[in-house]
Design a protein around this motif. Structure first.
Motif, PDB file in Angstrom:
ATOM      1  N   ALA A 253       0.833  -1.203   0.000  1.00 54.30           N
ATOM      2  CA  ALA A 253       0.000   0.000   0.000  1.00 54.30           C
ATOM      3  C   ALA A 253       0.872   1.260   0.000  1.00 54.30           C
ATOM      4  CB  ALA A 253      -0.921   0.002   1.217  1.00 54.30           C
ATOM      5  N   PRO A 254       0.911   2.013  -1.103  1.00 52.91           N
ATOM      6  CA  PRO A 254       1.729   3.236  -1.176  1.00 52.91           C
ATOM      7  C   PRO A 254       1.052   4.423  -0.505  1.00 52.91           C
ATOM      8  CG  PRO A 254       0.584   2.907  -3.229  1.00 52.91           C
ATOM      9  CD  PRO A 254       0.239   1.723  -2.372  1.00 52.91           C
ATOM     10  N   TYR A 255       1.842   5.395  -0.161  1.00 53.23           N
ATOM     11  CA  TYR A 255       1.299   6.638   0.405  1.00 53.23           C
ATOM     12  C   TYR A 255       0.986   7.640  -0.712  1.00 53.23           C
ATOM     13  CZ  TYR A 255       3.184   5.043   4.921  1.00 53.23           C
ATOM     14  OH  TYR A 255       3.465   4.333   6.057  1.00 53.23           O
TER      15      TYR A 255
ATOM     16  N   GLU B 226       2.525  12.891  -7.378  1.00 53.74           N
ATOM     17  CA  GLU B 226       2.822  13.388  -6.034  1.00 53.74           C
ATOM     18  C   GLU B 226       1.545  13.761  -5.283  1.00 53.74           C
ATOM     19  OE1 GLU B 226       7.038  15.118  -5.381  1.00 53.74           O
ATOM     20  OE2 GLU B 226       6.149  16.303  -6.994  1.00 53.74           O
ATOM     21  N   LYS B 227       0.530  12.945  -5.440  1.00 50.28           N
ATOM     22  CA  LYS B 227      -0.729  13.086  -4.715  1.00 50.28           C
ATOM     23  C   LYS B 227      -0.932  11.861  -3.833  1.00 50.28           C
ATOM     24  CE  LYS B 227      -2.190  17.001  -6.523  1.00 50.28           C
ATOM     25  NZ  LYS B 227      -2.383  18.224  -5.691  1.00 50.28           N
ATOM     26  N   SER B 228      -1.570  12.079  -2.692  1.00 51.93           N
ATOM     27  CA  SER B 228      -1.849  10.967  -1.785  1.00 51.93           C
ATOM     28  C   SER B 228      -2.790   9.962  -2.434  1.00 51.93           C
ATOM     29  CB  SER B 228      -2.481  11.485  -0.489  1.00 51.93           C
ATOM     30  OG  SER B 228      -2.906  10.407   0.316  1.00 51.93           O
ATOM     31  N   VAL B 229      -2.521   8.677  -2.216  1.00 53.76           N
ATOM     32  CA  VAL B 229      -3.394   7.619  -2.747  1.00 53.76           C
ATOM     33  C   VAL B 229      -3.944   6.764  -1.609  1.00 53.76           C
ATOM     34  CG1 VAL B 229      -2.277   7.503  -5.004  1.00 53.76           C
ATOM     35  CG2 VAL B 229      -1.391   6.120  -3.124  1.00 53.76           C
TER      36      VAL B 229
ATOM     37  N   TRP C 104      -5.017   0.126   2.030  1.00 55.31           N
ATOM     38  CA  TRP C 104      -5.165   0.937   3.229  1.00 55.31           C
ATOM     39  C   TRP C 104      -6.522   0.709   3.896  1.00 55.31           C
ATOM     40  CZ3 TRP C 104      -1.280   2.509   5.699  1.00 55.31           C
ATOM     41  CH2 TRP C 104      -0.133   2.984   5.059  1.00 55.31           C
ATOM     42  N   ARG C 105      -7.562   0.591   3.101  1.00 58.84           N
ATOM     43  CA  ARG C 105      -8.887   0.330   3.664  1.00 58.84           C
ATOM     44  C   ARG C 105      -8.885  -1.006   4.398  1.00 58.84           C
ATOM     45  NH1 ARG C 105     -13.958   2.424   2.941  1.00 58.84           N
ATOM     46  NH2 ARG C 105     -13.037   3.973   1.545  1.00 58.84           N
ATOM     47  N   LYS C 106      -8.234  -1.998   3.808  1.00 56.51           N
ATOM     48  CA  LYS C 106      -8.168  -3.323   4.434  1.00 56.51           C
ATOM     49  C   LYS C 106      -7.374  -3.257   5.740  1.00 56.51           C
ATOM     50  CE  LYS C 106      -7.169  -8.143   3.324  1.00 56.51           C
ATOM     51  NZ  LYS C 106      -6.948  -9.097   2.215  1.00 56.51           N
ATOM     52  N   LEU C 107      -6.268  -2.524   5.729  1.00 58.35           N
ATOM     53  CA  LEU C 107      -5.447  -2.405   6.934  1.00 58.35           C
ATOM     54  C   LEU C 107      -6.229  -1.736   8.060  1.00 58.35           C
ATOM     55  CD1 LEU C 107      -1.734  -1.347   7.154  1.00 58.35           C
ATOM     56  CD2 LEU C 107      -3.415  -0.190   8.587  1.00 58.35           C
TER      57      LEU C 107
END
Length: 434
Positions: free
Chosen positions: A221-223, A229-232, A239-242
């Motif tokens: 999962a990248p930031y 250079e935008k948040s993902v 991220w939702r799973k985490l």
């Protein structure tokens, strides 16, 4: 006793280095002729290299794994160790810039932000170093820290992951020990049975990890999108799973009793001895610590069988400001020679080389390792790399903040992810406007 001290030093360093913790695909590693397996000898004139050790490395660890091998191979090279304390930016400003920086790969963001790392690809070719000696997955992970897939650091050792468990707690409640190949979902089911109060003692099942970056890298999962250079964070399913998994685990009745803290698994398992299972970097069972501890494989998600965390390793960075880059490369390259890697494996360092003899010698002669089959732990393969950016540290900070709020129930999942996105994007904009 010396073996126990050595094992403890490894555990302390591993925790320090791994605490920090999409992009351009890594280019395939160039394989040179088999004859080119080592770099040529450097001129034997006295050279002093400044070495900055970023984490809190015990003196014995530094001497055995770094200083002694270099002194033995290159008696004309003096490693001047810069005492831990000043930050890299301060060293650069004071004119005391290091030639080599030792750190954990997941902690590399500040070094990259200062534009310190020298790309080692040209030096690899110049000195005819055969990259096929190094685990290709290790090299690919290092290259993921560069927009152009450059080799911005040199690996020294990696880590093994394991599920540690307190046999006494399982025996107390008559529950079978966790099995090899257990998933995170399996552990959650066990935690339901183990999280209970007995004779006034509140026992806990487990905590997902000591830091979210274990599961984050496991889910690739990248930031930030390196291209835009935008948040993902909000758009990435990982991220939702985490977030949801953390919430589910902390919501198990009795698993997060009053007084518990976010990611306090280390203390709860090792010190208080009230947590049944502890997924973390592998530590050998030591009866002297007063625990009947068992080991099995690190958990993975059911839909990602045998996929573990990625990117946790020790690396050496050669600085762009070094006046002796060839000599600096000679030093870091020697630390991945078969001789050094096999010797360090005996001390408990996980090799980064492909030579099977290095793995075979892991913990050789250590009485604490007697009877342990390490083969199952190597079944876990690092998750797919994703593009790293200098903004990842800010992303991690935002995740920690809103993950805790979500666990506490003060915000819902969508709000947590959206707020993390907003905070990270603000940080990116501020960085660009500096």
């Amino acid at each position: 006793m010396k073996k126990r001290i050595a094992t403890a030093l490894i555990s302390v360093l591993a925790c320090t280095l791994a605490a920090g913790c999409g992009g351009s695909p890594a280019p395939s590693e160039e394989k040179l002729p088999p004859a080119a397996t080592s770099t040529p000898e450097v001129p034997a004139k006295p050279v002093t290299l400044k070495l900055f050790i970023a984490p809190a490395v015990p003196e014995e660890y530094y001497e055995k794994r770094i200083a002694e091998p270099i002194r033995s191979k290159f008696p004309h090279i003096t490693l001047e160790r810069i005492a831990r304390g000043p930050k890299l930016a301060e060293l650069l400003a004071s004119g005391n810039a290091p030639d080599i920086i030792f750190d954990g790969l997941t902690n590399l963001t500040p070094t990259l932000e200062l534009d310190i790392p020298l790309s080692l690809d040209d030096l690899v070719k110049k000195h005819k170093f055969d990259l096929s000696k190094i685990d290709p997955g290790v090299l690919k992970e290092i290259r993921s820290y560069s927009k152009n897939g450059e080799l911005v650091a040199w690996p020294q050792m990696t880590y093994l992951w394991a599920l540690h468990y307190n046999k006494d707690i399982f025996d107390l409640f008559g529950i079978p020990y966790p099995k090899e190949g257990s998933t995170w979902e399996d552990l959650s089911e066990l935690a339901v049975k183990l999280s209970r109060t007995h004779e006034g003692i509140e026992y806990r099942g487990f905590s997902p990890s000591t830091a979210h970056n274990r599961l984050q890298t496991q889910l690739s999962a990248p930031y930030v999108d390196p291209r835009t250079e935008k948040s993902v964070i909000g758009a990435n399913a990982g991220w939702r799973k985490l977030f949801q998994f953390y919430k589910d685990v902390y919501s198990i009745p009795g698993n997060y009793p009053a007084g518990s803290k976010y990611n306090d698994a280390g203390k709860a398992f090792n010190v208080d001895k009230k947590m049944a299972m502890y997924p973390n970097l592998l530590t050998l069972p030591d009866p002297a610590k007063g625990m009947n501890m068992g080991l099995t494989t690190y958990p993975f998600f059911k839909d990602k069988p045998w996929v573990g965390p990625s990117g946790f390793m020790e690396v050496m960075v050669v600085s762009k400001t070094s006046k002796n880059p060839d000599v600096a490369f000679q030093v870091v390259a020697h630390l991945t020679s078969d001789e050094v890697q096999i010797n360090n494996a005996k001390l408990g360092s996980i090799p980064v080389v492909t030579n099977p003899d290095a793995i075979k010698n892991l913990y050789a002669g250590n009485p604490l390792a007697k009877g342990i089959d390490f083969a199952p732990f190597f079944k876990l393969k690092p998750a797919e790399s994703y593009g790293k950016t200098i903004h990842d540290a800010a992303g991690s900070k935002a995740i920690i903040k809103y993950l805790q709020e979500y666990i506490a129930g003060s915000i819902d999942l969508n709000t947590a992810l959206n707020k993390a996105d907003e905070e990270l994007n603000m940080s990116v904009d501020e960085q660009k406007n500096k």
